[in-house]
Motif scaffolding. Structure first.
Motif, PDB file in Angstrom:
ATOM      1  N   ASP A  68       0.838  -1.200   0.000  1.00 58.23           N
ATOM      2  CA  ASP A  68       0.000   0.000   0.000  1.00 58.23           C
ATOM      3  C   ASP A  68       0.872   1.248   0.000  1.00 58.23           C
ATOM      4  OD1 ASP A  68      -1.719   2.097   0.510  1.00 58.23           O
ATOM      5  OD2 ASP A  68      -2.476   1.318   2.398  1.00 58.23           O
ATOM      6  N   VAL A  69       1.804   1.325   0.945  1.00 59.58           N
ATOM      7  CA  VAL A  69       2.646   2.516   1.080  1.00 59.58           C
ATOM      8  C   VAL A  69       3.536   2.709  -0.147  1.00 59.58           C
ATOM      9  CG1 VAL A  69       4.509   3.564   2.428  1.00 59.58           C
ATOM     10  CG2 VAL A  69       2.621   2.434   3.598  1.00 59.58           C
ATOM     11  N   LEU A  70       4.153   1.641  -0.615  1.00 61.84           N
ATOM     12  CA  LEU A  70       5.046   1.753  -1.766  1.00 61.84           C
ATOM     13  C   LEU A  70       4.292   2.164  -3.029  1.00 61.84           C
ATOM     14  CD1 LEU A  70       7.350  -1.351  -1.198  1.00 61.84           C
ATOM     15  CD2 LEU A  70       7.924   1.061  -0.853  1.00 61.84           C
ATOM     16  N   SER A  71       3.070   1.697  -3.179  1.00 63.14           N
ATOM     17  CA  SER A  71       2.268   2.056  -4.352  1.00 63.14           C
ATOM     18  C   SER A  71       1.955   3.541  -4.374  1.00 63.14           C
ATOM     19  CB  SER A  71       0.970   1.248  -4.378  1.00 63.14           C
ATOM     20  OG  SER A  71       1.229  -0.129  -4.492  1.00 63.14           O
ATOM     21  N   ARG A  72       1.776   4.131  -3.209  1.00 65.88           N
ATOM     22  CA  ARG A  72       1.492   5.569  -3.150  1.00 65.88           C
ATOM     23  C   ARG A  72       2.656   6.376  -3.705  1.00 65.88           C
ATOM     24  NH1 ARG A  72      -2.737   6.605   1.275  1.00 65.88           N
ATOM     25  NH2 ARG A  72      -3.501   4.506   1.703  1.00 65.88           N
ATOM     26  N   GLY A  73       3.871   5.898  -3.447  1.00 68.85           N
ATOM     27  CA  GLY A  73       5.021   6.622  -3.957  1.00 68.85           C
ATOM     28  C   GLY A  73       5.346   6.310  -5.399  1.00 68.85           C
ATOM     29  N   ALA A  74       5.136   5.046  -5.812  1.00 65.99           N
ATOM     30  CA  ALA A  74       5.590   4.616  -7.137  1.00 65.99           C
ATOM     31  C   ALA A  74       4.551   4.789  -8.233  1.00 65.99           C
ATOM     32  CB  ALA A  74       6.016   3.145  -7.078  1.00 65.99           C
ATOM     33  N   LEU A 127      -5.330  -0.260  -3.083  1.00 62.26           N
ATOM     34  CA  LEU A 127      -5.597   0.721  -2.027  1.00 62.26           C
ATOM     35  C   LEU A 127      -4.635   1.899  -2.135  1.00 62.26           C
ATOM     36  CD1 LEU A 127      -7.484   1.003   0.462  1.00 62.26           C
ATOM     37  CD2 LEU A 127      -5.622   0.057   1.829  1.00 62.26           C
ATOM     38  N   GLY A 128      -3.352   1.606  -2.388  1.00 68.82           N
ATOM     39  CA  GLY A 128      -2.361   2.669  -2.466  1.00 68.82           C
ATOM     40  C   GLY A 128      -2.552   3.602  -3.639  1.00 68.82           C
ATOM     41  N   VAL A 129      -3.089   3.085  -4.748  1.00 65.78           N
ATOM     42  CA  VAL A 129      -3.323   3.931  -5.921  1.00 65.78           C
ATOM     43  C   VAL A 129      -4.595   4.751  -5.754  1.00 65.78           C
ATOM     44  CG1 VAL A 129      -3.830   3.922  -8.397  1.00 65.78           C
ATOM     45  CG2 VAL A 129      -2.046   2.425  -7.487  1.00 65.78           C
ATOM     46  N   ARG A 130      -5.656   4.131  -5.252  1.00 65.67           N
ATOM     47  CA  ARG A 130      -6.953   4.817  -5.261  1.00 65.67           C
ATOM     48  C   ARG A 130      -7.137   5.803  -4.115  1.00 65.67           C
ATOM     49  NH1 ARG A 130      -9.608  -0.394  -3.166  1.00 65.67           N
ATOM     50  NH2 ARG A 130     -10.508   0.199  -1.153  1.00 65.67           N
ATOM     51  N   GLU A 131      -6.539   5.548  -2.935  1.00 70.45           N
ATOM     52  CA  GLU A 131      -6.808   6.414  -1.793  1.00 70.45           C
ATOM     53  C   GLU A 131      -6.331   7.851  -2.015  1.00 70.45           C
ATOM     54  OE1 GLU A 131      -8.616   6.037   1.045  1.00 70.45           O
ATOM     55  OE2 GLU A 131      -9.302   4.277  -0.044  1.00 70.45           O
ATOM     56  N   VAL A 370      -0.250  14.695  -3.205  1.00 68.44           N
ATOM     57  CA  VAL A 370      -1.004  14.029  -2.140  1.00 68.44           C
ATOM     58  C   VAL A 370      -0.415  12.656  -1.853  1.00 68.44           C
ATOM     59  CG1 VAL A 370      -3.238  13.014  -1.539  1.00 68.44           C
ATOM     60  CG2 VAL A 370      -3.144  15.279  -2.596  1.00 68.44           C
ATOM     61  N   ALA A 371      -0.115  11.906  -2.909  1.00 65.11           N
ATOM     62  CA  ALA A 371       0.407  10.551  -2.739  1.00 65.11           C
ATOM     63  C   ALA A 371       1.826  10.564  -2.173  1.00 65.11           C
ATOM     64  CB  ALA A 371       0.379   9.815  -4.073  1.00 65.11           C
ATOM     65  N   ALA A 372       2.660  11.503  -2.636  1.00 65.32           N
ATOM     66  CA  ALA A 372       4.029  11.577  -2.128  1.00 65.32           C
ATOM     67  C   ALA A 372       4.043  11.911  -0.645  1.00 65.32           C
ATOM     68  CB  ALA A 372       4.824  12.622  -2.916  1.00 65.32           C
ATOM     69  N   ALA A 373       3.176  12.824  -0.231  1.00 58.20           N
ATOM     70  CA  ALA A 373       3.079  13.158   1.193  1.00 58.20           C
ATOM     71  C   ALA A 373       2.619  11.947   1.992  1.00 58.20           C
ATOM     72  CB  ALA A 373       2.111  14.330   1.389  1.00 58.20           C
ATOM     73  N   SER A 374       1.657  11.208   1.449  1.00 53.68           N
ATOM     74  CA  SER A 374       1.171  10.003   2.109  1.00 53.68           C
ATOM     75  C   SER A 374       2.264   8.948   2.204  1.00 53.68           C
ATOM     76  CB  SER A 374      -0.038   9.453   1.354  1.00 53.68           C
ATOM     77  OG  SER A 374      -0.527   8.281   1.962  1.00 53.68           O
ATOM     78  N   PHE A 375       3.054   8.810   1.136  1.00 57.06           N
ATOM     79  CA  PHE A 375       4.143   7.838   1.131  1.00 57.06           C
ATOM     80  C   PHE A 375       5.198   8.199   2.176  1.00 57.06           C
ATOM     81  CE2 PHE A 375       8.480   6.948  -0.296  1.00 57.06           C
ATOM     82  CZ  PHE A 375       8.448   5.564  -0.364  1.00 57.06           C
ATOM     83  N   LEU A 376       5.610   9.454   2.211  1.00 56.35           N
ATOM     84  CA  LEU A 376       6.649   9.867   3.145  1.00 56.35           C
ATOM     85  C   LEU A 376       6.211   9.672   4.597  1.00 56.35           C
ATOM     86  CD1 LEU A 376       7.913  13.121   1.395  1.00 56.35           C
ATOM     87  CD2 LEU A 376       9.131  10.950   1.603  1.00 56.35           C
TER      88      LEU A 376
END
Length: 456
Positions: A68-74, A127-131, A370-376
């Motif tokens: 989930d977390v890695l998908s938000r960044g990648a 989940l990581g892509v859609r959230e 948004v996703a990069a902030a979530s990933f970090l």
């Protein structure tokens, strides 16, 4: 004055189609989150039923969180290059298919660990892509003056779904079994996909970057992290959020469960009530108190107060245990009130900083930011668990709570002294509109800058 009043009311009133689509989006998010929680718990029961291996279960849960977390960044660039509604719909359809496959295997009595592992990873990617997209799409549906209220509504919806998901799974697994829960969750995710079909979302602003395949992926991913690194208030906010999540994740996954197990080993209801109190604080904070505080104190003071309340609640819970309140009822009441205070404080932070990010970021980079902030913020969670475990073993859970609480309180002092961050938090909504592109054009070199230049 009469003309100004009429115009102002028109600006404050979002278009009805925007309200309709926003409602559909949040309904889909609510259903999808509850279904995801149910699938996670059903898979946990399935694994435990077949293996009885708690360690294996922990590995599988960690694997789902990691993907989930890695998908938000990648993969965050997908939402900026392709129609957001189509990407969200694809994620829901993929989750429904994976859940359906697992349901079919469960009903047939076929237990294949590798299939469950792949399924958990695919659900984590979805989940990581859609959230982040469910958050960033809000800005394209509503007018500037409605974004702050919409972010609070989304926060309330997500808090309710996170709270209701485990309850729904617990209620269904007992009489129906994990296979039936998987089947129900698969159907609910399918409903979310249907809701997204009728959702009308604007096409993304930027054009696809030259090239394709790995080149396009690497370029889009790098651009998102480059943007958040070069926009000074976002980078500083990301660092503060990393500290918060470093402390937040282990509190409810390690410290509080161990503390309750040691103090009240035969009273599991204490843990249920204490952790539920935090969720109640999230719901109350996002539904009313965060907005009320914003109107009374302003966005900057609300965020600073939120940091202080979040940390004080954790430190206070440790103090309650240190005072020797061994009676379960007294401890439960005191700890619940303090953790509810922490939940409200967290919402005061996230709803206000989320509003600034959505308004200030240009459309071409909105989902990536948004996703990069979530990933970090999410990538430090495992480190927080390790660090809290070390402190717990050396000094005890009470000291671990106190240390983490003080650490968050220090974030309030750091944020208060950061003039760059506070300057943006003080700006009204209409002044925030795309301000990052104007103040930090070098951070968005390429798609967003070219797009705005072309429209002038």
């Amino acid at each position: 004055m009469a003309t100004l009043s009429a115009d102002s009311s028109d600006v404050l009133e979002p278009p009805r189609t925007g309200i309709r689509d926003f409602a559909l989006l949040q309904t889909a998010a609510f259903c999808g989150t509850i279904a995801t929680r149910c699938v996670e718990i059903a898979l946990a029961w399935w694994v435990l039923d077949r293996t009885g291996n708690d360690a294996l279960l922990g590995v599988l849960i960690a694997l789902g969180v990691a993907t989930d977390v890695l998908s938000r960044g990648a993969l965050s660039w997908l939402g900026d290059r392709f129609p957001p509604g189509r990407v969200i719909q694809s994620c829901f359809i993929g989750s429904a298919l994976v859940s359906g496959l697992l349901t079919w295997l469960a009903y047939r009595g076929v237990y294949e660990l590798w299939t469950i592992v792949i399924g958990i990873m695919l659900l984590g990617v979805s989940l990581g892509v859609r959230e982040p997209l469910l958050m960033s799409t809000i800005r394209s549906l509503l007018k500037t003056t409605s974004v702050a209220s919409a972010v609070r509504v989304r926060s309330t919806v997500m808090s309710l779904s996170s709270f209701a998901g485990p309850i729904a799974a617990g209620v269904l697994i007992g009489p129906l079994g994990y296979a039936a829960v998987l089947a129900t969750a698969s159907g609910v995710v399918g409903v979310s996909a249907v809701l997204i079909v009728v959702l009308r979302t604007p096409a993304p602003g930027p054009r696809p970057a030259p090239g394709g395949g790995f080149t396009a992926w690497a370029s889009g991913t790098r651009a998102g992290f480059r943007a958040i690194r070069r926009v000074r208030p976002e980078w500083r906010l990301a660092m503060l959020t990393m500290v918060v999540n470093f402390a937040l994740y282990p509190v409810f996954n390690v410290i509080v469960p161990v503390l309750v197990a040691q103090r009240f080993p035969h009273r599991t209801w204490v843990l249920s009530i204490v952790e539920s109190a935090f969720a109640v604080g999230l719901i109350v904070g996002s539904a009313s108190l965060a907005g009320l505080s914003g109107r009374l104190l302003g966005r900057r003071r609300t965020v600073l107060t939120g940091f202080a309340m979040l940390g004080a609640g954790f430190a206070g819970t440790g103090l309650v245990g240190a005072l020797g309140l061994h009676l379960p009822v007294i401890f439960t009441v005191a700890a619940s009130l303090l953790l509810m205070l922490s939940g409200v404080g967290l919402c005061m932070i996230t709803t206000n900083t989320g509003t600034v990010r959505l308004l200030a970021t240009p459309a071409a980079y909105r989902n990536r930011m948004v996703a990069a902030a979530s990933f970090l913020s999410g990538v430090v969670m495992p480190l927080g668990s390790v660090a809290s475990g070390v402190v717990s073993r050396t000094s005890g859970e009470l000291w671990a709570l106190a240390v983490l609480g003080v650490l968050i309180c220090l974030c309030a002092l750091v944020a208060a002294r950061d003039r760059v961050l506070t300057a943006y938090l003080d700006l009204p909504d209409d002044a925030l509109d795309d301000i990052y592109l104007r103040d930090y054009p070098h951070a968005f070199a390429g798609d967003a800058h070219e797009e705005q230049t072309a429209t002038r």
